[in-house]
Design a protein around this motif. Sequence first.
Motif, PDB file in Angstrom:
ATOM      1  N   HIS A 150       0.638  -1.428  -0.028  1.00 14.09           N
ATOM      2  CA  HIS A 150      -0.157   0.056  -0.042  1.00 14.09           C
ATOM      3  C   HIS A 150       1.020   1.167   0.002  1.00 14.09           C
ATOM      4  O   HIS A 150       0.659   2.172  -0.904  1.00 14.09           O
ATOM      5  CB  HIS A 150      -1.111   0.083   1.261  1.00 14.09           C
ATOM      6  N   HIS A 178      -3.571   9.393   1.181  1.00 15.04           N
ATOM      7  CA  HIS A 178      -2.673   8.259   1.766  1.00 15.04           C
ATOM      8  C   HIS A 178      -1.752   9.141   2.780  1.00 15.04           C
ATOM      9  O   HIS A 178      -1.581   8.344   3.745  1.00 15.04           O
ATOM     10  CB  HIS A 178      -2.061   7.632   0.903  1.00 15.04           C
ATOM     11  N   TRP A 204     -13.304   6.648  -0.321  1.00 15.04           N
ATOM     12  CA  TRP A 204     -13.185   6.940   1.021  1.00 15.04           C
ATOM     13  C   TRP A 204     -14.427   7.352   1.997  1.00 15.04           C
ATOM     14  O   TRP A 204     -15.403   8.010   1.253  1.00 15.04           O
ATOM     15  CB  TRP A 204     -11.980   8.075   1.137  1.00 15.04           C
ATOM     16  N   ASP A 255      -9.766   4.443   4.186  1.00 15.95           N
ATOM     17  CA  ASP A 255      -9.500   3.909   2.540  1.00 15.95           C
ATOM     18  C   ASP A 255     -10.294   2.592   2.407  1.00 15.95           C
ATOM     19  O   ASP A 255     -10.078   1.670   3.251  1.00 15.95           O
ATOM     20  CB  ASP A 255      -8.181   3.643   2.483  1.00 15.95           C
ATOM     21  N   HIS A 267      -7.677  -2.527  -2.458  1.00 19.30           N
ATOM     22  CA  HIS A 267      -6.302  -2.864  -2.212  1.00 19.30           C
ATOM     23  C   HIS A 267      -5.820  -2.584  -0.667  1.00 19.30           C
ATOM     24  O   HIS A 267      -4.715  -2.991  -0.372  1.00 19.30           O
ATOM     25  CB  HIS A 267      -5.534  -2.016  -3.173  1.00 19.30           C
TER      26      HIS A 267
HETATM   27 MN    MN Z   1      -5.056   3.262  -0.641  1.00 18.14          MN
END
Ligand code: MN
Length: 200
Positions: free
Chosen positions: A26, A79, A128, A159, A163
């Motif tokens: 990530h 992120h 998100w 998130d 992934h």
């Molecule tokens: Mn992410």
Amino acid sequence: MFSLPRLEYNYDALEPIISKEIMDLHHMKHHQAYLDKLNAAVEGGDYPNDIEQLLKSLSTMPEDIQTTVRNNGGGHFNHTLFWQWMSPEGGDRPGGRLAVDIDARYGDFQTFVDEFDSQSTGLFGSGWVWLLPNLDIVTTQNQDNPIMFGQEKPILGLDVWEHAYYLDYQNQRDKYILAWWDIVNWPRVEQMYDAAKANQ
Ligand code: MN
């Protein structure tokens, strides 16, 4: 050039909630990929070098790079915040003014958590879930962030792209979300809330 922020914990520090494998991918692959595409898009241009200012000025950017900056600049911004909102010492619940105001708005902390969970599991596809300084819970698609739409900078966000959890939880997004509360870095969230309130 925008660069990858250093984490304040090791890749395995959030286990068993989030595995080392996910954190490694990530941070070093997904986040780095957003950065590489963002940097390539803005290279040579006269744009803000602050990511928040860059995203707020999206509409003034050349059309041919707007989508790239929106997706990858958003990915970098989101992120960078997300890593700060988690901690191996996280969990429990907020204190201070934030705790008082959440109770006033939602009745109690668990009702707030339930509402956040409900929006997180209900979000279709990738995106998100955010808590804003006015304590609204909102969702965005893809790598969008509320600041792109003139809203305030979130004080907490989750998130829910696959992934972020698939290696550990497969299709069970609800289990990832429930477990995630045990690593939320409330002192950081409180700090961002107090800063947002001080600026009003
Ligand atoms: Mn992410």
